[in-house]
Design a protein around this motif. Structure first.
Motif, PDB file in Angstrom:
ATOM      1  N   LYS A 105       0.824  -1.210   0.000  1.00 12.42           N
ATOM      2  CA  LYS A 105       0.000   0.000   0.000  1.00 12.42           C
ATOM      3  C   LYS A 105       0.858   1.260   0.000  1.00 12.42           C
ATOM      4  O   LYS A 105       0.364   2.338  -0.326  1.00 12.42           O
ATOM      5  N   GLY A 106       2.171   1.137   0.344  1.00 14.24           N
ATOM      6  CA  GLY A 106       3.058   2.282   0.347  1.00 14.24           C
ATOM      7  C   GLY A 106       2.702   3.283   1.440  1.00 14.24           C
ATOM      8  O   GLY A 106       1.863   3.007   2.301  1.00 14.24           O
ATOM      9  N   PRO A 107       3.326   4.476   1.387  1.00 10.95           N
ATOM     10  CA  PRO A 107       4.375   4.859   0.446  1.00 10.95           C
ATOM     11  C   PRO A 107       5.708   4.220   0.794  1.00 10.95           C
ATOM     12  O   PRO A 107       5.918   3.759   1.914  1.00 10.95           O
ATOM     13  N   LEU A 108       6.614   4.198  -0.200  1.00 11.87           N
ATOM     14  CA  LEU A 108       7.964   3.692  -0.015  1.00 11.87           C
ATOM     15  C   LEU A 108       8.964   4.808  -0.252  1.00 11.87           C
ATOM     16  O   LEU A 108       8.620   5.863  -0.796  1.00 11.87           O
ATOM     17  N   ILE A 109      10.213   4.581   0.158  1.00  9.68           N
ATOM     18  CA  ILE A 109      11.241   5.593  -0.033  1.00  9.68           C
ATOM     19  C   ILE A 109      11.642   5.662  -1.501  1.00  9.68           C
ATOM     20  O   ILE A 109      11.170   4.881  -2.327  1.00  9.68           O
ATOM     21  N   SER A 110      12.543   6.588  -1.813  1.00  6.21           N
ATOM     22  CA  SER A 110      12.828   6.912  -3.209  1.00  6.21           C
ATOM     23  C   SER A 110      13.618   5.846  -3.945  1.00  6.21           C
ATOM     24  O   SER A 110      13.335   5.535  -5.102  1.00  6.21           O
ATOM     25  N   SER A 111      14.638   5.259  -3.305  1.00  4.21           N
ATOM     26  CA  SER A 111      15.490   4.297  -4.003  1.00  4.21           C
ATOM     27  C   SER A 111      16.132   3.338  -3.017  1.00  4.21           C
ATOM     28  O   SER A 111      16.213   3.613  -1.807  1.00  4.21           O
ATOM     29  N   THR A 112      16.621   2.215  -3.530  1.00  2.00           N
ATOM     30  CA  THR A 112      17.299   1.248  -2.665  1.00  2.00           C
ATOM     31  C   THR A 112      18.624   1.791  -2.169  1.00  2.00           C
ATOM     32  O   THR A 112      19.160   1.303  -1.163  1.00  2.00           O
ATOM     33  N   GLY A 113      19.175   2.795  -2.855  1.00  4.37           N
ATOM     34  CA  GLY A 113      20.421   3.404  -2.428  1.00  4.37           C
ATOM     35  C   GLY A 113      20.305   4.131  -1.105  1.00  4.37           C
ATOM     36  O   GLY A 113      21.317   4.473  -0.478  1.00  4.37           O
ATOM     37  N   GLN A 114      19.073   4.377  -0.650  1.00  7.12           N
ATOM     38  CA  GLN A 114      18.868   5.035   0.634  1.00  7.12           C
ATOM     39  C   GLN A 114      18.868   4.039   1.799  1.00  7.12           C
ATOM     40  O   GLN A 114      18.719   4.424   2.948  1.00  7.12           O
ATOM     41  N   ILE A 115      19.032   2.747   1.477  1.00  9.23           N
ATOM     42  CA  ILE A 115      19.209   1.724   2.511  1.00  9.23           C
ATOM     43  C   ILE A 115      20.707   1.545   2.724  1.00  9.23           C
ATOM     44  O   ILE A 115      21.442   1.200   1.795  1.00  9.23           O
ATOM     45  N   GLY A 116      21.160   1.792   3.939  1.00 11.15           N
ATOM     46  CA  GLY A 116      22.589   1.708   4.237  1.00 11.15           C
ATOM     47  C   GLY A 116      22.982   0.358   4.800  1.00 11.15           C
ATOM     48  O   GLY A 116      22.756  -0.681   4.193  1.00 11.15           O
TER      49      GLY A 116
END
Length: 323
Positions: A254-265
């Motif tokens: 259902k979201g929302p989700l963050i912008s990109s997988t690059g924001q996962i550290g």
């Protein structure tokens, strides 16, 4: 006794549909993933073509370096497109958009009307919604990780993941592994799962959102009996199902989700538990994958992160699964 022509035609059609259905159900995990990816691409293109004549909307940006008004394209431009006009920092650091000071919006979801726009990062004063979007995204990517981590001869059927609850200590995805009835992952296998997860995050894939009708959603997930059971309930409200795509992996949320997988550290897959005798599932080979992660830029020493990892190893029990 021969069947009349009309009845014979109907019989042939039913048999053809049955064969097509069976062939879809027998797809490998990789083939099913590519099929969903292809259907997602076609539907996204179709919806874009329906926009027709381009209308302009005014987006009033609130924030640093200074407030401004951007003229964007209705049903085409996204908050991420707005961020491009403001600079690279906004593009990389913005996890969610906040419209009209009240509505949390995906960075790659087209804007449908004039609005005010704020960008939300992980270090804002009240990060609750951003944290939930981050946790939810981590679960979705964990499903993508499980789909690619096993050998081709292992069938992987994603079941569902719960709504984000940071207090649980870990993000979760429940996975059906019908050919592995008694799997007990070794520490090395957990390291391999973590390595696959890191590989996915380093691709820095944008996270795309798409709403589709119930019929198309059922077709896209026709190889997965768990998803096809869930879709009618999800579509009850307005006949729509919200999908997200990360790379070539498509899933329901259902979201929302963050912008990109690059924001996962920093991230690790901490444990996998088989759900035995649980009221949460009637699937015999259902495994609960659990992990813990930090946003990119969050600094935590090895000892402190190891405490979070140990906590995330404990089985999280749920009473209701929510996408």
């Amino acid at each position: 006794m021969k069947l009349p022509i009309s009845q014979l035609s109907q019989f042939i059609i039913r048999q053809s549909n049955k064969k097509a259905f069976l062939s879809i159900r027998c797809l490998s995990t990789q083939e099913a993933t590519e099929r969903r990816h292809h259907l997602f691409t076609l539907e996204k293109k179709r919806q874009l073509e329906l926009v027709g004549r381009i209308e302009k909307i005014e987006v009033k940006y609130k924030g640093l370096p200074q407030e401004c008004t951007l003229v964007m394209n209705k049903d085409i431009s996204t908050p991420y497109d707005c961020a491009k006009h403001l600079g690279e920092w906004h593009m990389e650091s913005s996890a969610l958009a906040l419209l009209d000071s009240s509505v949390h919006w995906d960075m790659h979801r087209p804007l449908s009307e004039s609005c005010t726009l704020e960008f939300q990062t992980f270090n804002i004063a009240e990060p609750q919604q951003v944290n939930k979007a981050f946790w939810r995204t981590c679960s979705l990517v964990l499903g993508a990780c499980a789909s690619v981590a096993f050998k081709d001869n292992v069938t992987v059927k994603l079941h569902s993941f719960p709504g984000p609850d940071i207090r649980s200590g870990s993000f979760i995805y429940d996975v059906d592994l019908p050919t592995l009835p008694d799997w007990q992952p070794t520490q090395q296998e957990l390291h391999t799962l973590s390595a696959e997860y890191v590989k996915l995050t380093r691709r820095n894939d944008l996270i795309e959102r798409l709403e589709v009708g119930e019929a198309l959603a059922l077709e896209m997930f026709s190889d997965n009996e768990h998803k096809t059971k869930q879709i009618p309930d999800i579509a009850k409200a307005n006949g729509k199902v919200t999908l997200y795509r990360v790379g070539n992996h498509v899933d329901i949320s259902k979201g929302p989700l963050i912008s990109s997988t690059g924001q996962i550290g920093k991230v690790t897959v901490s444990s996998v538990h088989k759900l035995l005798g649980s009221s949460e599932s009637d699937v015999k080979q259902l495994y609960r994958f659990q992990g813990v992660a930090l946003p990119t830029g969050a600094i935590l020493n090895h000892f402190a992160f190891s405490i979070l990892t140990d906590r995330a190893k404990k089985l999280v029990r749920l009473y209701k699964l929510l996408l």
